[in-house]
Design a protein around this motif. Structure first.
Motif, PDB file in Angstrom:
ATOM      1  N   ASP A  56     -12.467  16.771 -11.879  1.00  0.00           N
ATOM      2  CA  ASP A  56     -13.250  18.050 -11.599  1.00  0.00           C
ATOM      3  C   ASP A  56     -14.422  18.298 -12.254  1.00  0.00           C
ATOM      4  OD1 ASP A  56     -12.178  19.803 -13.954  1.00  0.00           O
ATOM      5  OD2 ASP A  56     -10.932  18.154 -13.840  1.00  0.00           O
ATOM      6  N   PRO A  57     -15.242  19.165 -11.714  1.00  0.00           N
ATOM      7  CA  PRO A  57     -16.303  19.795 -12.220  1.00  0.00           C
ATOM      8  C   PRO A  57     -16.176  20.153 -13.770  1.00  0.00           C
ATOM      9  CG  PRO A  57     -16.128  20.648 -10.044  1.00  0.00           C
ATOM     10  CD  PRO A  57     -14.816  19.778 -10.452  1.00  0.00           C
ATOM     11  N   GLN A  58     -15.111  20.630 -14.209  1.00  0.00           N
ATOM     12  CA  GLN A  58     -14.926  21.427 -15.525  1.00  0.00           C
ATOM     13  C   GLN A  58     -15.000  20.379 -16.430  1.00  0.00           C
ATOM     14  OE1 GLN A  58     -11.697  23.954 -16.100  1.00  0.00           O
ATOM     15  NE2 GLN A  58     -12.191  24.008 -18.305  1.00  0.00           N
ATOM     16  N   SER A  59     -14.121  19.354 -16.217  1.00  0.00           N
ATOM     17  CA  SER A  59     -13.956  18.053 -16.860  1.00  0.00           C
ATOM     18  C   SER A  59     -15.177  17.279 -17.019  1.00  0.00           C
ATOM     19  CB  SER A  59     -12.677  17.275 -16.222  1.00  0.00           C
ATOM     20  OG  SER A  59     -11.527  17.496 -16.498  1.00  0.00           O
ATOM     21  N   ARG A  60     -15.943  17.115 -15.917  1.00  0.00           N
ATOM     22  CA  ARG A  60     -17.194  16.234 -15.974  1.00  0.00           C
ATOM     23  C   ARG A  60     -17.952  16.929 -16.974  1.00  0.00           C
ATOM     24  NH1 ARG A  60     -19.694  14.650 -10.170  1.00  0.00           N
ATOM     25  NH2 ARG A  60     -17.873  13.279 -10.461  1.00  0.00           N
ATOM     26  N   ASN A  61     -18.337  18.407 -16.965  1.00  0.00           N
ATOM     27  CA  ASN A  61     -19.021  18.922 -17.657  1.00  0.00           C
ATOM     28  C   ASN A  61     -18.772  18.827 -19.129  1.00  0.00           C
ATOM     29  OD1 ASN A  61     -20.733  20.177 -15.754  1.00  0.00           O
ATOM     30  ND2 ASN A  61     -19.544  21.935 -15.656  1.00  0.00           N
ATOM     31  N   THR A  62     -17.454  18.932 -19.455  1.00  0.00           N
ATOM     32  CA  THR A  62     -16.987  18.655 -20.795  1.00  0.00           C
ATOM     33  C   THR A  62     -17.265  17.261 -21.301  1.00  0.00           C
ATOM     34  OG1 THR A  62     -15.079  20.347 -20.417  1.00  0.00           O
ATOM     35  CG2 THR A  62     -14.665  18.551 -22.266  1.00  0.00           C
TER      36      THR A  62
END
Length: 311
Positions: free
Chosen positions: A166-172
């Motif tokens: 997911d985008p949040q995990s990718r950013n993290t």
């Protein structure tokens, strides 16, 4: 001193040449992007560097020292985050990280502190007691990364670390990689997501058929293909002679019209958009929205390899 130095590496599988006199040099502190189509030799190159594969010819040095299967002193300074998640389902998140960190660090107090840091780095606070099967795909990827980097390696290989997250995990994950790099780790990064490579990599190699085709910064690679600007104009029709007139403009490399959009690829120039619109206006061609953008890394990849980079 190069952290990774590969010279004239050859690896064959029977009649298939997987690495064809392959060279690779990565300096300390780089985030180095390694790109190539499926089957280009990326994974083979990494496995040879890690001494997980034998090879037919060439030399490999890490941290200025010859790399051999028995160089455990060098291997302790390396972290590997594989594409396929590799954790123990019967262990909790914290137990998994502690186990993999324990392969490198014997001191329990030191290991406890390292595990704490890894949990924070990948954003797994509050999940330490969960087992992997209770994690979402993105959290599972974060756990996979924590297990590979908890011992604070000087050199880390990331193989497609953000696939299907997911985008949040990718950013993290990307923020964690950049934080590791700022703390001193050299990163080797493979991905099929060009925007990620453009965002975090200081230098990039494009390879295919076991050979390095081009190496440089994002800007240097884009300069190699000569395309400085891509212009898209919404126009329902392309009257006879329009494409020819556009192709005759200074700096224009290619012109096409399909699905109600005019596509113009140009060299670097100061008036490309104005020149294109002037031709449309002079010809009485109606048009709508106009878009102009610099070339992307995917354009470079397509130009150099003849194929788009896909999963």
């Amino acid at each position: 001193m190069d952290v990774v130095s590969v010279e004239n590496l050859v690896k064959r599988y029977g009649d298939v040449v997987a690495l064809d006199h392959f060279d690779l040099h990565i300096g300390k502190g780089e985030v180095f992007g390694l790109l190539g189509p499926n089957g280009s030799g990326k994974t083979t190159a990494i496995n040879c560097i890690l001494q997980l594969l034998t090879y037919d010819k060439g030399s490999i040095a890490l941290f200025g020292e010859p790399m051999h299967p028995s160089r455990y002193d060098l291997k302790r300074r390396i972290g590997v985050v594989p594409q396929n998640v590799a954790v123990f389902e019967e262990l909790t998140v914290r137990e998994n990280i502690d186990y993999f960190c324990g392969l490198y660090v014997d001191d329990r107090a030191r290991r406890r502190a390292l595990v704490d840091e890894a949990v924070v780095l990948v954003g797994l606070e509050g999940y330490e007691k969960r087992r992997p099967r209770k994690l979402s795909g993105g959290l599972l990827r974060r756990l996979n990364i924590a297990c590979g980097i908890a011992h604070k390696p000087d050199l880390v290989f990331f193989d497609e670390p953000t696939v299907a997250v997911d985008p949040q995990s990718r950013n993290t994950i990307l923020e964690g990689i950049e934080q590791m790099n700022r703390a001193g780790s050299t990163i080797v990064y493979t991905s099929h997501y060009m925007e990620e490579v453009e965002e975090i990599c200081t230098r990039i190699m494009i390879m295919d058929h076991g050979r390095a085709l081009a190496t440089g910064t994002n800007t240097e690679l884009k300069a190699m293909i000569g395309a400085g600007e891509k212009i898209r104009v919404e126009t329902p029709e392309a009257p006879e002679g329009l494409l020819a007139r556009l192709e005759g403009l200074p700096h224009v490399l290619r012109v096409s019209h399909r699905d109600g959009t005019l596509y113009v690829t140009c060299e670097n120039g100061t008036h490309n958009v104005g020149d294109v619109l002037a031709v449309l206006q002079d010809g009485g061609v109606p048009f709508g929205r106009v878009y102009a953008e610099p070339p992307t890394l995917n354009d470079v990849f397509l130009e150099i390899t003849g194929t788009e980079l896909r999963d």
